[in-house]
Structure formats: structure tokens, C-alpha cells
Design a protein around this motif. Structure first.
Motif, short mmCIF file in Angstrom:
data_model
loop_
_atom_site.label_atom_id
_atom_site.label_comp_id
_atom_site.label_asym_id
_atom_site.label_seq_id
_atom_site.Cartn_x
_atom_site.Cartn_y
_atom_site.Cartn_z
N ASP A 1 0.86 -1.19 0.00
CA ASP A 1 0.00 0.00 0.00
C ASP A 1 0.89 1.24 0.00
O ASP A 1 1.66 1.47 0.94
CB ASP A 1 -0.90 -0.01 1.23
CG ASP A 1 -1.96 1.09 1.17
OD1 ASP A 1 -1.94 1.88 0.20
OD2 ASP A 1 -2.78 1.16 2.10
N ALA A 2 0.80 2.04 -1.05
CA ALA A 2 1.63 3.25 -1.16
C ALA A 2 1.30 4.26 -0.07
O ALA A 2 2.15 5.08 0.29
CB ALA A 2 1.45 3.88 -2.54
N CYS B 1 -2.53 2.41 -4.38
CA CYS B 1 -2.80 3.47 -3.40
C CYS B 1 -4.23 3.32 -2.88
O CYS B 1 -5.19 3.25 -3.66
CB CYS B 1 -2.63 4.85 -4.03
SG CYS B 1 -2.87 6.23 -2.87
N SER B 2 -4.39 3.26 -1.57
CA SER B 2 -5.72 3.11 -0.96
C SER B 2 -6.39 4.46 -0.71
O SER B 2 -7.52 4.49 -0.22
CB SER B 2 -5.60 2.35 0.36
OG SER B 2 -4.75 3.05 1.27
N LYS B 3 -5.71 5.55 -1.02
CA LYS B 3 -6.27 6.87 -0.84
C LYS B 3 -6.32 7.60 -2.18
O LYS B 3 -5.90 7.07 -3.20
CB LYS B 3 -5.45 7.67 0.18
CG LYS B 3 -5.48 7.07 1.59
CD LYS B 3 -4.68 7.93 2.57
CE LYS B 3 -4.73 7.34 3.97
NZ LYS B 3 -3.98 8.15 4.95
N PHE C 1 4.20 8.46 -2.52
CA PHE C 1 5.22 7.43 -2.71
C PHE C 1 4.70 6.24 -3.53
O PHE C 1 5.09 5.10 -3.29
CB PHE C 1 5.72 6.92 -1.35
CG PHE C 1 6.39 7.99 -0.52
CD1 PHE C 1 7.66 8.45 -0.86
CD2 PHE C 1 5.74 8.55 0.56
CE1 PHE C 1 8.27 9.44 -0.10
CE2 PHE C 1 6.34 9.53 1.33
CZ PHE C 1 7.62 9.98 1.00
N SER C 2 3.83 6.53 -4.46
CA SER C 2 3.35 5.44 -5.33
C SER C 2 4.49 4.90 -6.18
O SER C 2 4.56 3.70 -6.47
CB SER C 2 2.21 5.94 -6.21
OG SER C 2 1.09 6.30 -5.43
#
Length: 650
Positions: free
Chosen positions: A423-424, A598-600, A605-606
Motif C-alpha cells: 500500500d503506497a 494506493c488506498s487513498k 510514494f506510489s
């Protein structure tokens, strides 16, 4: 058919009886010939030893021109007040102390060759340290494998003979930690009897024992002396019963010889100096009181009196009217009643009736032609590895605690940092995870090794000085066995954390990550070994974690490299933690890793390259960082070996 079966059974039974009889006869031969060896009379003349205390320019002379002779077939006791120099004298004679020593030490009138002399002597120290997780039989088998180069059945027969002689036959399956104090002393003696050394030194053998066990140990030494060995021991205020077993008493005071002769001649010696021992008073205690100055300053007079050679010879031999020359030792021995070690087990019947003036006939002592160890280096490594691994697997309280601690922390960390690997949005948490893993592995490795090796030093000192093995053999075996435990702990910890935190499923990345975890772990393990060798256990436990602080400060994770002053940035190149973190980052985020999910709505920082740029890793190489850590491992390993060598020589 039934008759043939019965006939076959009878033949097998007779064969078993014959085989058992042959084994018993072989063991009996070993028992009767256990003391067969070469006679060695140890002499010394004008022996002096000087030391210079720390922060002092003046030298202190602990031995002052002492002379004497310790003969084969006699039990010699070195006695004196505390600090008189009795232990120092024995250490010098045994070769334990070699620097700042002057004088002449001879064996049968010839100058002592120290290297060869150590091969044929045994030194039993005051502290009866033994491996608590080994049985008596395993300790004896280990000593036989290292000290003898003979077929296995010969080692077996010799072990049986020694255990029978010393009354340890029924305790062969007992762990050494469950032995009594007297049995531990006898076990240490049994381990050194494997090589059948003609000269044996015992330092304060009876000091921690009660009167019964002290008498038993002295009876054992008396039996060993009657078999033709040269037995030398230090003793502190012996009782009359123990003093009766001594053949030659050598008393030192203030580093000088104040008496050398038979204990029975002590009273005539004191009378000639116009010193009268009170009735019902132990003459040896009275002499110590005189030496300590309780009755005036008589020490210079006594020393001058003993400098005349003819007087020393007079009190060394029996005095007419005091003890006849044909007075045998039989009355002394037959009065002794020992519950565990009987007289017949200690002293063969052929030796029990021998008179004092009938010394055992032995051929003259000659140094062995082979001055090396009995076995090869790699054989010693194999035997010592087997011993270390046996101890590790049996010490469940320590070994299992380390494994379980790694597992428990791994589960907690896995739950705490769950799904941070892919997860980024939690990339910074994943970096913290990598840093925590490194610090946890480092401090666990250094703490466990400091404790284990500090406890091993006393045993290692005794075994190495008695030439059980080469120094490099025990160092390699201890290092390899420690690495095995460390690798097992690290791999199990990393696997649990790696999969619970959802790291990228790539076998190559996992292998690179585990490799650097192992390297940083064994590197700090060797540092812990160096502290455990060089310092006392309480100091080693305190200072070893502080030795990691320079690596932590310049690790590149407390302060980013670009934010450091240029003067201090130079030290980043020498921080093992910095290179370890570089290797971790490259293994996880390098080698062209794709963008992270990415969860958001937005994740800075992807892209893994952004993470690498933040730590200035765009031009770093995994294998160069790994090579630096491996180089530190080699450097600290070599340093630990040198420290161990210096410690033992000191």
C-alpha cells in the motif's frame, strides 16, 4: 529341531559371557595400568616473578628467589597465608604465567621446554566449571575424543577405568549441574586423567568443600601420587587429617620459602628456630601465624634458615626419632573410611602397602616427539560443533526463549504493520518496519552472544591451557554454532513478518532481504562475542549496546543524509546500519519495481523511485552495500579471535 535351538542358545550365551569377560578384563587392565607413565621430577631454582601495578611506576616482586623440588610419587602441598604467593608459584611452575619470570625450571634435571611441557601436564583450576547440559559420560567421551588418538574401543575402556577409579560409575548418566560439589571436583580430575599426564597441578582443590569432601579429594590425590605421578596442589589451612596425607609440604610467605619438607618434620623445624608450638595446636596453623607476624617478626630469620641447602634436605627426609624410614603409609590409608570412593578403588593393593621410602620405579621422563595436539584441527572443530549444538538444543530455557521471542515479536509486528508492503499510503510505515527489523535483529544478536560467551570463558581457559584443542578450532566451532542459531532465528522471524505485512511476493527480493538480515545479525553477534571475551559479564552487558550507537547515529534514518552537515556526512560511508538500510531499500523498492497500489486519493510514494530518491539511493548498488557489511563481519571476526588469543595468553 528344539535341541538344535537350545544348543545354539547355549553357544550364544557362552559367547556373550566370554565377550563380557574379555571386556571386564580389558577394563581391569586399564584400571591397574592407569598410572603407568614416565616419572617426572619438577625442580626450580632462584625463581622470581615481578609485576607492575596499574598507574604505578614501581614494580612489585611476588616471588623472591624461591627454590625447591617436587618429586614423582609424592603429594606436594603448597601452603601459605592469603597473598603469600602460593597460587602464583604454581601458575609459574605450570606455565600459566610466563612473562616477567626469572629463574630456572627443570624436569628431571633438564631445562623445561614449555611447549612440550604443557602437552604432558594437567592444570585443574579452583573453579570447577563444567558444561551443565552434558552428562558425565558425554564429558568424558568429549575429552577422550579430543585428547586421545586411539581406536574408539580403547577410549571406551579408559573411560570405564577412570570412572570406576574415581567413583563416578553410577553417575555416568547424570547431568553435571546435578552433581554434588565433591563429584564435580572428581569429574574435572577425571577429564584430565584421560591423557594420563605425569604432572598434575591443583589450585585450591578443597577450598569450597566441607571437611568430608575435602578429605575425599585429598585421598584421591594421594592415590594418584602413589601411582607415580607428580601431584602439586595449593591448600589453605589443612586439617591434621588432610595434612597427614601430604608427602611434601612447601610453605611460602611474602613470596619466599619458609619451609620445605615433610609435614611430620614441622615441629622439629620450629624447635630449631626456638619457636614452640602450643599443645593441641595444628603445627601448620602455628607456622602460618608465625609468618603473619602474630608472634613477632620471625620471617627474615626463617627465610635465612631455609636458604642453607643441607637444612632443606634434612627436613625433606625423615628425621630419626620423628618418623622412621621404614614407616609405611598403610596405617594412614586403612583408617580412612569413605562412603563413595573406597580405598581399594583409589589405590591399588600393590600400591597401598608401599612404604614412603620405596618410591615407584619409573623410567626417566622424556618429552614427547609430537608436540602438536592429539587430533587434527578439523576433527576438533567437528567434535566441538557436536558439543555446542547438543548444549544449545538441550538448553531449552535459553535456546527456546530466543526462538519464541523472535516469533512473538514477529506476530505483533506483522499485525501492527499489516499490508504496509504493497500500500503506497503506508510506505513510510514500511520504511519504519525495515528499520525496526534491523534494530531488533541487531540488539537480540549482540545481547544473547554476550551472555553465552562470557559464561564459556572459564571452561575455555581450562581446556585450552590443558591443550584439549587449538584456539582456532574452538573459535571456529563456537562461531559456526552461534551462526546456526542466529540464522534459524532470523529466517523464521523474517518469513513471518514478510508475509504478514504483505511485502511483494518475489522470491529473489525475499532472498536478498533475508541475506542482509543474516549478515547484519552475525556481524553484531561477533561484536557481542568480542565484548563477552574481553570484559566481565556485567560490563559486557552494559557496554555492548552502547557500541552500536555510532552505527545508529549515522544510519541515515534518524536524520536524512541530505540534511546532515557536510563534515558529518562523510561518516555515513562507515556505518554498517546505513549500508544495511540501503540494501533493504534496494531489495524491496529497487530493481525496477512497478508503481504501488494506493488506498487513498493521492499517494506521494506510489513510485518506488521517489522513496529511493528520499534516501539518496538512486545511484546505490545492493551488492556494494552487502560487501561492506560482509567486510565488517570479517573484520570483527578477526578482531574477536585476536582478543580471545590475547585474553588467554594474559
Amino acid at each position: 529341531m528344539r535341541d538344535s535351538i537350545e544348543l545354539t542358545s547355549e553357544i550364544d550365551l557362552k559367547n556373550d559371557e566370554l565377550r563380557l569377560g574379555a571386556i571386564q578384563e580389558k577394563i581391569s587392565d586399564w584400571t591397574n595400568n592407569l598410572g603407568d607413565g614416565q616419572r617426572a621430577d619438577l625442580g626450580f631454582e632462584d625463581l622470581s616473578y615481578t609485576v607492575r601495578p596499574i598507574f604505578s611506576k614501581k614494580k612489585k616482586q611476588l616471588l623472591k628467589n624461591v627454590s625447591g623440588e617436587f618429586r614423582a610419587g609424592e603429594l606436594t602441598a603448597i601452603m601459605g597465608p592469603s597473598g603469600a604467593g602460593k597460587t602464583v608459584l604454581m601458575n609459574v611452575l605450570a606455565g600459566f604465567i610466563t612473562s616477567n619470570v626469572s629463574g630456572v625450571i627443570t624436569v628431571n634435571g633438564r631445562s623445561r621446554d614449555l611447549k612440550r611441557f604443557r602437552r604432558t601436564t594437567a592444570y585443574i583450576m579452583q573453579d570447577d566449571h563444567a558444561h551443565t547440559t552434558l552428562t558425565v559420560q558425554e564429558c568424558m567421551q568429549l575429552a577422550a575424543d579430543l585428547k586421545l588418538c586411539t581406536p574408539r574401543f580403547d577410549k571406551k575402556y579408559r573411560i570405564e577405568a577412570i570412572l570406576r577409579r574415581l567413583g563416578l560409575e553410577e553417575s555416568r548418566s547424570t547431568f553435571t549441574e546435578n552433581l554434588s560439589s565433591g563429584q564435580k571436583k572428581r569429574l574435572i580430575i577425571a577429564l584430565e586423567l584421560i591423557s594420563n599426564a605425569p604432572i598434575m597441578f591443583f589450585d585450591e582443590l578443597t577450598s569450597p568443600l566441607d571437611s568430608v569432601n575435602s578429605k575425599q579429594c585429598m585421598e584421591l590425590l594421594k592415590g594418584l601420587a602413589l601411582e607415580g605421578r607428580t601431584i602439586i596442589c595449593t591448600i589453605h589451612q589443612p586439617s591434621p587429617m588432610i595434612l597427614q596425607l601430604v608427602d611434601h609440604l612447601y610453605v611460602v610467605g611474602s613470596g619466599q620459602c619458609v619451609y620445605a619438607g615433610r609435614p611430620q618434620n614441622l615441629l622439629p623445624f620450629l624447635r630449631q628456630l626456638n619457636l614452640h608450638c602450643p599443645k593441641y595446636h595444628n603445627p601448620s596453623d602455628f607456622l602460618l601465624e608465625v609468618v603473619c607476624g602474630e608472634y613477632g617478626d620471625h620471617l627474615p630469620k626463617i627465610v635465612d634458615f631455609m636458604k642453607v641447602p643441607r637444612r632443606v634436605k634434612k627436613f625433606r627426609n625423615p628425621i630419626d626419632g620423628d618418623m622412621p624410614t621404614n614407616d609405611c603409609i598403610e596405617p594412614i590409608i586403612t583408617e580412612i573410611q569413605v562412603p563413595e570412593i573406597t580405598t581399594t578403588e583409589i589405590i591399588p593393593s600393590s600400591l597401598r602397602i608401599r612404604c614412603d621410602n620405596q618410591r615407584p620405579t619409573r623410567k626417566a621422563y622424556e618429552y614427547p616427539q609430537d608436540v602438536d595436539y592429539a587430533t587434527s584441527s578439523w576433527y576438533q572443530v567437528r567434535v566441538l560443533m557436536r558439543r555446542n549444538l547438543t548444549r544449545i538444543f538441550r538448553d531449552r530455557g535459553f535456546g527456546m526463549f530466543i526462538i519464541m521471542a523472535h516469533w512473538m515479536v514477529a506476530v505483533v509486528v506483522g499485525v501492527l504493520y499489516g499490508d504496509s508492503g504493497t500500500d503506497a499510503a503506508r510506505s513510510l510505515d514500511n520504511i519504519k518496519l525495515l528499520i525496526f527489523n534491523m534494530l531488533f535483529i541487531v540488539f537480540c544478536a549482540i545481547s544473547s552472544t554476550v551472555l553465552t560467551f562470557s559464561l564459556e570463558v572459564p571452561i575455555l581457559t581450562r581446556e585450552y591451557f590443558n591443550r584439549w584443542y587449538r584456539l582456532r578450532s574452538i573459535f571456529i566451532a563456537s562461531t559456526l554454532s552461534g551462526i546456526i542459531v542466529e540464522v534459524a532465528s532470523i529466517v523464521s522471524y523474517v518469513l513471518i513478518v514478510y508475509f504478514m505485512t504483505g511485502q511483494i511476493m518475489d522470491n529473489n527480493r525475499l532472498a536478498l532481504y533475508i541475506l542482509n538480515c543474516i549478515l547484519i545479525g552475525i556481524m553484531t553477534q561477533v561484536i557481542g562475542t568480542m565484548f563477552g571475551i574481553s570484559l566481565k559479564i556485567q560490563n559486557a552487558v552494559f557496554f555492548s549496546p552502547y557500541s552500536m550507537m555510532p552505527f545508529v547515529m549515522f544510519g541515515g534514518f534518524l536524520v536524512f543524509p541530505r540534511d546532515m552537515p557536510p563534515v558529518l556526512r562523510f561518516f555515513l560511508k562507515f556505518s554498517a546500519f546505513k549500508h544495511c538500510l540501503n540494501a533493504f531499500m534496494i531489495a524491496i523498492y529497487g530493481y525496477g519495481r512497478k508503481r504501488l497500489d494506493c488506498s487513498k486519493e493521492y499517494c506521494h510514494f506510489s513510485s518506488p523511485r521517489v522513496m529511493l530518491d528520499m534516501y539518496d539511493l538512486q545511484y546505490e548498488d545492493y551488492w556494494s552495500s552487502t560487501a561492506v557489511i560482509f567486510g565488517y563481519f570479517i573484520l570483527f571476526t578477526f578482531s574477536s579471535y585476536l582478543v580471545l588469543r590475547w585474553k588467554l595468553r594474559k
